[in-house]
Write an enzyme that holds these catalytic residues in place. Structure first.
Site, PDB file in Angstrom:
ATOM      1  N   ASP A 150       0.845  -1.191   0.000  1.00 42.00           N
ATOM      2  CA  ASP A 150       0.000   0.000   0.000  1.00 42.00           C
ATOM      3  C   ASP A 150       0.880   1.240   0.000  1.00 42.00           C
ATOM      4  O   ASP A 150       1.894   1.297   0.690  1.00 42.00           O
ATOM      5  CB  ASP A 150      -0.951   0.001   1.202  1.00 42.00           C
ATOM      6  CG  ASP A 150      -0.239   0.038   2.544  1.00 42.00           C
ATOM      7  OD1 ASP A 150      -0.233   1.102   3.190  1.00 42.00           O
ATOM      8  OD2 ASP A 150       0.330  -1.008   2.944  1.00 42.00           O
ATOM      9  N   SER A 151       0.503   2.220  -0.827  1.00 42.64           N
ATOM     10  CA  SER A 151       1.182   3.499  -0.929  1.00 42.64           C
ATOM     11  C   SER A 151       2.657   3.295  -1.307  1.00 42.64           C
ATOM     12  O   SER A 151       2.942   2.745  -2.368  1.00 42.64           O
ATOM     13  CB  SER A 151       1.022   4.281   0.385  1.00 42.64           C
ATOM     14  OG  SER A 151       1.368   5.624   0.232  1.00 42.64           O
ATOM     15  N   ALA A 152       3.595   3.706  -0.448  1.00 41.03           N
ATOM     16  CA  ALA A 152       5.006   3.456  -0.755  1.00 41.03           C
ATOM     17  C   ALA A 152       5.274   1.968  -0.909  1.00 41.03           C
ATOM     18  O   ALA A 152       6.112   1.553  -1.726  1.00 41.03           O
ATOM     19  CB  ALA A 152       5.882   4.035   0.350  1.00 41.03           C
ATOM     20  N   ALA A 178      -2.207  -1.181  -3.691  1.00 34.83           N
ATOM     21  CA  ALA A 178      -3.205  -0.298  -3.084  1.00 34.83           C
ATOM     22  C   ALA A 178      -2.689   1.130  -3.100  1.00 34.83           C
ATOM     23  O   ALA A 178      -1.641   1.426  -2.517  1.00 34.83           O
ATOM     24  CB  ALA A 178      -3.508  -0.740  -1.655  1.00 34.83           C
TER      25      ALA A 178
END
Length: 303
Positions: A150-152, A178
């Site tokens: 997720d994200s990074a 994500a």
């Protein structure tokens, strides 16, 4: 703006007068705040929780459901390559393990700015190779290996999927991304949309990139997966939030994968902001997000 009630309450609390942003706090204090927030998230108890010593960072958390395991998911946590830790994502990991019937491995990785690009990638790649060598030990049988983030962490998952392709393995069955952070340029409409400047706003994302990529080549595909050659990658499920500065990047990446012949599917969860997926027990949208990823683990993306 159509944020759901729980998300609106969280945003209003974070943006109340006098409340400092994570960027204002600085790295050390922001890490403590994020760790405290994570203690408020609650997922189902897995049948087995085990701390493991793995490649790269040397540590991780393994969560295994009670039912027969169908996959091993290696999930890289978000936090702008600067914040976060495996145990802070356990609520999400346990929810995904239970919903998908999958063993979920949450590896740690070195954080910026102490360890800037490409340290996190090297640790993530070491963790995937370590897991691939131990699928039966970790999952109980020779199940498919999936990378996730997720994200990074979505950035890291995208990079290691490409490394596996280019290095002749290990075989990655699927990538779950994500709201991935994929390009530091920050010029897309969603990045600049005033309605998306919530807890994780454009300024905070730029600050994360500055911690992680100071002095790095902004054309390096290991830094900017949107610049990479994408043919031959595993199928992808891209999960997005309706109100997120990164939503256009995620859609662009899914489109680029599809153009390269890679099966990809995009899900946008309405009423949600960046970071919603891992706030299990706090945001109702996390339930929908976990269910969508769990379905992708069980069914995959049609080829």
């Amino acid at each position: 703006m159509s944020l759901d009630e729980a998300t609106r309450a969280a945003v209003d609390a974070a943006r109340a007068p006098g409340v400092p942003t994570l960027r204002d706090l600085g790295v050390d204090r922001a890490r403590k705040v994020v760790a405290g927030m994570a203690r408020g998230f609650r997922g189902p108890a897995p049948a087995e929780r085990r701390e493991v010593s793995i490649g790269g960072s040397g540590r991780g958390v393994l969560l295994v459901p009670a039912e027969p395991v169908t996959a091993l998911v290696v999930h890289f946590h978000g936090g702008g390559w600067t914040l976060g830790a495996p145990e802070q994502h356990e609520a999400f990991g346990a929810a995904l393990a239970t919903a998908a019937g999958a063993a979920v491995l949450l590896p740690g990785y070195r954080l910026a700015p102490e360890h800037p690009f490409p340290a996190a990638i090297e640790d993530a790649w070491a963790a995937v190779r370590w897991a691939a060598d131990r699928v039966i030990e970790l999952a109980g049988s020779n199940v498919p290996l999936i990378v996730s983030g997720d994200s990074a962490g979505g950035n890291l998952a995208a990079v290691v999927a490409r490394r596996a392709r280019d290095g002749g393995g290990p075989t990655i069955a699927h990538q779950l991304l994500a709201y991935p952070a994929l390009d530091p340029a920050g010029t897309t409409p969603s990045y600049l949309d005033p309605d998306n400047q919530l807890i994780f706003d454009a300024d905070l994302l730029r600050w994360f990139w500055a911690q992680y990529a100071a002095g790095a080549d902004r054309a390096d595909p290991d830094l900017v997966p949107l610049r990479a050659e994408l043919g031959g990658l595993p199928p992808a499920t891209v999960l997005l939030a309706e109100h997120d500065v990164l939503s256009d990047e995620g859609r662009a990446y899914a489109a680029a994968l599809a153009a390269a012949g890679v099966p990809s599917r995009v899900h946008t969860v309405a009423g949600q902001a960046h970071g919603f997926l891992t706030m299990v027990g706090a945001l109702p949208g996390a339930v929908e997000g976990v269910a969508l990823l769990a379905d992708a683990v069980r069914v995959g993306v049609p080829r």
